[in-house]
Design an enzyme around this catalytic site. Structure first.
Site, PDB file in Angstrom:
ATOM      1  N   ASN A 194     -15.083   1.620   2.267  1.00  0.00           N
ATOM      2  CA  ASN A 194     -14.061   0.624   1.951  1.00  0.00           C
ATOM      3  C   ASN A 194     -14.713  -0.744   2.107  1.00  0.00           C
ATOM      4  O   ASN A 194     -15.460  -0.961   3.065  1.00  0.00           O
ATOM      5  CB  ASN A 194     -12.886   0.753   2.918  1.00  0.00           C
ATOM      6  CG  ASN A 194     -12.217   2.104   2.838  1.00  0.00           C
ATOM      7  OD1 ASN A 194     -11.498   2.394   1.888  1.00  0.00           O
ATOM      8  ND2 ASN A 194     -12.492   2.966   3.817  1.00  0.00           N
ATOM      9  N   GLU A 248     -10.840  -0.418  -1.971  1.00  0.00           N
ATOM     10  CA  GLU A 248     -10.794   0.782  -1.137  1.00  0.00           C
ATOM     11  C   GLU A 248     -11.616   1.929  -1.702  1.00  0.00           C
ATOM     12  O   GLU A 248     -11.606   2.180  -2.913  1.00  0.00           O
ATOM     13  CB  GLU A 248      -9.358   1.257  -0.958  1.00  0.00           C
ATOM     14  CG  GLU A 248      -8.589   0.519   0.117  1.00  0.00           C
ATOM     15  CD  GLU A 248      -7.370   1.303   0.563  1.00  0.00           C
ATOM     16  OE1 GLU A 248      -6.322   0.676   0.767  1.00  0.00           O
ATOM     17  OE2 GLU A 248      -7.475   2.555   0.673  1.00  0.00           O
ATOM     18  N   ARG A 249     -12.277   2.647  -0.810  1.00  0.00           N
ATOM     19  CA  ARG A 249     -12.941   3.886  -1.178  1.00  0.00           C
ATOM     20  C   ARG A 249     -11.905   4.861  -1.736  1.00  0.00           C
ATOM     21  O   ARG A 249     -10.866   5.077  -1.122  1.00  0.00           O
ATOM     22  CB  ARG A 249     -13.607   4.501   0.071  1.00  0.00           C
ATOM     23  CG  ARG A 249     -14.201   5.887  -0.133  1.00  0.00           C
ATOM     24  CD  ARG A 249     -14.780   6.459   1.149  1.00  0.00           C
ATOM     25  NE  ARG A 249     -13.771   6.793   2.135  1.00  0.00           N
ATOM     26  CZ  ARG A 249     -14.045   7.521   3.233  1.00  0.00           C
ATOM     27  NH1 ARG A 249     -15.272   7.970   3.441  1.00  0.00           N
ATOM     28  NH2 ARG A 249     -13.080   7.787   4.113  1.00  0.00           N
ATOM     29  N   CYS A 278      -5.722   6.536   7.936  1.00  0.00           N
ATOM     30  CA  CYS A 278      -5.152   5.469   7.112  1.00  0.00           C
ATOM     31  C   CYS A 278      -4.155   4.701   7.972  1.00  0.00           C
ATOM     32  O   CYS A 278      -3.321   5.294   8.641  1.00  0.00           O
ATOM     33  CB  CYS A 278      -4.482   6.041   5.873  1.00  0.00           C
ATOM     34  SG  CYS A 278      -3.158   7.181   6.264  1.00  0.00           S
ATOM     35  N   GLY A 279      -4.279   3.394   7.916  1.00  0.00           N
ATOM     36  CA  GLY A 279      -3.483   2.538   8.804  1.00  0.00           C
ATOM     37  C   GLY A 279      -2.078   2.305   8.289  1.00  0.00           C
ATOM     38  O   GLY A 279      -1.090   2.603   8.968  1.00  0.00           O
ATOM     39  N   ASN A 296       0.907  -1.154   0.000  1.00  0.00           N
ATOM     40  CA  ASN A 296       0.000   0.000   0.000  1.00  0.00           C
ATOM     41  C   ASN A 296       0.940   1.197   0.000  1.00  0.00           C
ATOM     42  O   ASN A 296       1.617   1.449   0.983  1.00  0.00           O
ATOM     43  CB  ASN A 296      -0.860  -0.066   1.262  1.00  0.00           C
ATOM     44  CG  ASN A 296      -2.085   0.801   1.281  1.00  0.00           C
ATOM     45  OD1 ASN A 296      -2.660   1.028   2.336  1.00  0.00           O
ATOM     46  ND2 ASN A 296      -2.539   1.299   0.142  1.00  0.00           N
ATOM     47  N   CYS A 311      -4.883  -2.713   3.384  1.00  0.00           N
ATOM     48  CA  CYS A 311      -5.577  -1.604   4.024  1.00  0.00           C
ATOM     49  C   CYS A 311      -5.529  -1.831   5.535  1.00  0.00           C
ATOM     50  O   CYS A 311      -6.124  -2.778   6.043  1.00  0.00           O
ATOM     51  CB  CYS A 311      -7.014  -1.511   3.536  1.00  0.00           C
ATOM     52  SG  CYS A 311      -7.908  -0.108   4.233  1.00  0.00           S
ATOM     53  N   HIS A 317     -15.997   1.177   6.894  1.00  0.00           N
ATOM     54  CA  HIS A 317     -15.694  -0.149   6.336  1.00  0.00           C
ATOM     55  C   HIS A 317     -16.931  -1.028   6.316  1.00  0.00           C
ATOM     56  O   HIS A 317     -17.693  -1.067   7.292  1.00  0.00           O
ATOM     57  CB  HIS A 317     -14.597  -0.824   7.160  1.00  0.00           C
ATOM     58  CG  HIS A 317     -13.304  -0.081   7.125  1.00  0.00           C
ATOM     59  ND1 HIS A 317     -12.326  -0.309   6.182  1.00  0.00           N
ATOM     60  CD2 HIS A 317     -12.842   0.939   7.890  1.00  0.00           C
ATOM     61  CE1 HIS A 317     -11.316   0.524   6.380  1.00  0.00           C
ATOM     62  NE2 HIS A 317     -11.606   1.295   7.418  1.00  0.00           N
ATOM     63  N   GLY A 331      -8.738  -1.223   7.334  1.00  0.00           N
ATOM     64  CA  GLY A 331      -9.603  -2.339   6.960  1.00  0.00           C
ATOM     65  C   GLY A 331      -9.296  -3.597   7.752  1.00  0.00           C
ATOM     66  O   GLY A 331     -10.206  -4.300   8.200  1.00  0.00           O
TER      67      GLY A 331
HETATM   68  O1  ZDP Z   1     -11.050   5.505   3.882  1.00  0.00           O
HETATM   69  C1  ZDP Z   1     -10.532   5.568   2.767  1.00  0.00           C
HETATM   70  O2  ZDP Z   1     -10.959   6.301   1.864  1.00  0.00           O
HETATM   71  C2  ZDP Z   1      -9.289   4.759   2.521  1.00  0.00           C
HETATM   72  N1  ZDP Z   1      -9.127   4.527   1.116  1.00  0.00           N
HETATM   73  C3  ZDP Z   1      -8.150   5.489   3.105  1.00  0.00           C
HETATM   74  C4  ZDP Z   1      -6.848   4.802   2.986  1.00  0.00           C
HETATM   75  C5  ZDP Z   1      -6.810   3.677   3.933  1.00  0.00           C
HETATM   76  C6  ZDP Z   1      -5.467   2.976   3.944  1.00  0.00           C
HETATM   77  N2  ZDP Z   1      -5.344   2.096   2.823  1.00  0.00           N
HETATM   78  C7  ZDP Z   1      -5.271   2.178   5.203  1.00  0.00           C
HETATM   79  O3  ZDP Z   1      -4.261   1.477   5.253  1.00  0.00           O
HETATM   80  O4  ZDP Z   1      -6.045   2.301   6.135  1.00  0.00           O
HETATM   81  C8  ZDP Z   1      -4.348   3.926   3.849  1.00  0.00           C
END
Ligand code: ZDP
Length: 327
Positions: free
Chosen positions: A241, A259-260, A119-120, A56, A268, A209, A271
């Site tokens: 997501n 992913e959103r 974002c994680g 990611n 994610c 999510h 996620g």
């Molecule tokens: O919530 C969203 O729109 C996600 N696409 C943000 C990104 C999440 C991410 N991939 C994560 O690791 O949590 C960076």
């Protein structure tokens, strides 16, 4: 300002010492040691560093002297384009802390330019970026749109993050799915989408999510079709997501994520946290373990700790390259 009386050697000296000064600011084991230019945005170019967490991948921009991102959502989306830009799942900005209780602030734009709350994988990369920039600390208190998040640097190079408490109230995720479980939450609630009937659990880790348990990740979903259809379903007013999950063992889950605002990614982090919470609430796995979550890009370890109701995520974050890009 340059005075005409300044001799050429003096000018060169000035340039050198400013570049040595900015290089010296980086951590001694920083991958940026050769860089002389600071990681900032000028009129039409941005100096960036690229990091990834289980594939990611993110473009990191050093705006520690700023209160807001130095790039627009449109510029960020262009930089994320894998043909016309640098390529990435998002752009992350290291910003000035809003108050003394925080070390820094983080904001992120998805590859489509939308702005998620958290974002994680990104915050682990963010913590590594700070360390490489010389902000030497064993942990950081980061202000995000989802509240305070605390990454801790581990001896083995991985990062463990206090991701905070999950939000389970369906309307706060947000979703219009009818609550069917304690705490006004939606656990394996029925949803019609794309001509199919799904059992959806809704959890927020600051960002929303939708978790769907399947018996076989390869056979039970048409990923490229079901993913985007669920992401934009009207039951999810902020989009969502989507995590498809197969239970492999009482402490091991396998997932695929749509992913959103980014589509299919290799991992994610929020996620992985959300699906672990959903699996425990749906009785798929026992509470309290440090669960292995296998993502397309590798493994994360997720613990929903009963003592403080918080979710802890552990995993890698890796510097890939740095450069300057037109904006
Ligand atoms: O919530 C969203 O729109 C996600 N696409 C943000 C990104 C999440 C991410 N991939 C994560 O690791 O949590 C960076």
């Amino acid at each position: 300002m340059v005075h005409s009386s300044m001799s050429l050697p003096r000018l060169v000296g000035l340039f050198l010492c400013s570049s040595v000064r900015s290089a010296a600011a980086f951590a001694s084991n920083s991958p940026f040691i050769t860089t002389t230019m600071p990681f900032t945005t000028s009129l039409n170019s941005v100096k960036f560093a690229k990091y990834e967490g289980l594939g990611n991948d993110f473009i990191l921009v050093d705006d520690r002297d700023k209160e807001a991102p130095s790039l627009t959502p449109e510029q960020s989306a262009k930089l994320c384009n894998r043909n016309f830009g640098i390529g990435g799942d998002g752009v992350i900005f290291a910003l000035k802390p809003p108050s003394e209780e925080f070390d820094f602030k983080m904001r992120i734009y998805n590859s489509d330019g939308s702005e998620p709350e958290m974002c994680g994988n990104g915050i682990r990369c963010y913590a590594k970026f700070l360390a490489d920039l010389g902000e030497d600390a064993s942990k950081y208190t980061i202000d995000t749109l989802a509240g305070p998040i605390i990454p801790v640097m581990n001896e083995d190079g991985t990062v463990t993050v206090d991701m905070g408490e999950p939000e389970l109230v369906a309307s706060n995720v947000p979703t219009t799915l009818e609550p069917n479980f304690e705490g006004d939450s939606a656990v394996e609630q029925t949803l019609e989408c794309n001509g199919k009937t799904w059992k959806v659990s809704a959890v927020s880790m600051g960002n929303p999510h939708a978790i769907i348990f399947v018996d076989d990740l390869e056979k039970d979903i048409d990923f490229e079709v079901d993913g985007p259809a669920l992401e934009s379903h009207e039951a999810f007013p902020a989009r969502i997501n989507v995590e498809f999950v197969q239970v492999m063992a009482p402490d091991h889950l396998k997932m695929k994520v749509w992913e959103r605002g980014a589509g299919p990614t290799l991992a994610c982090g929020t996620g992985a946290c959300a699906l672990t919470v959903a699996a425990i609430r749906a009785g798929k796995i026992p509470p309290g373990g440090n669960n292995r979550v296998t993502l397309p890009g590798g493994d994360l370890f997720i613990e929903w700790r009963e003592s403080d109701n918080k979710v802890y995520m552990s995993g890698p974050a890796t510097f890939v390259f740095e450069g300057t890009a037109n904006v």
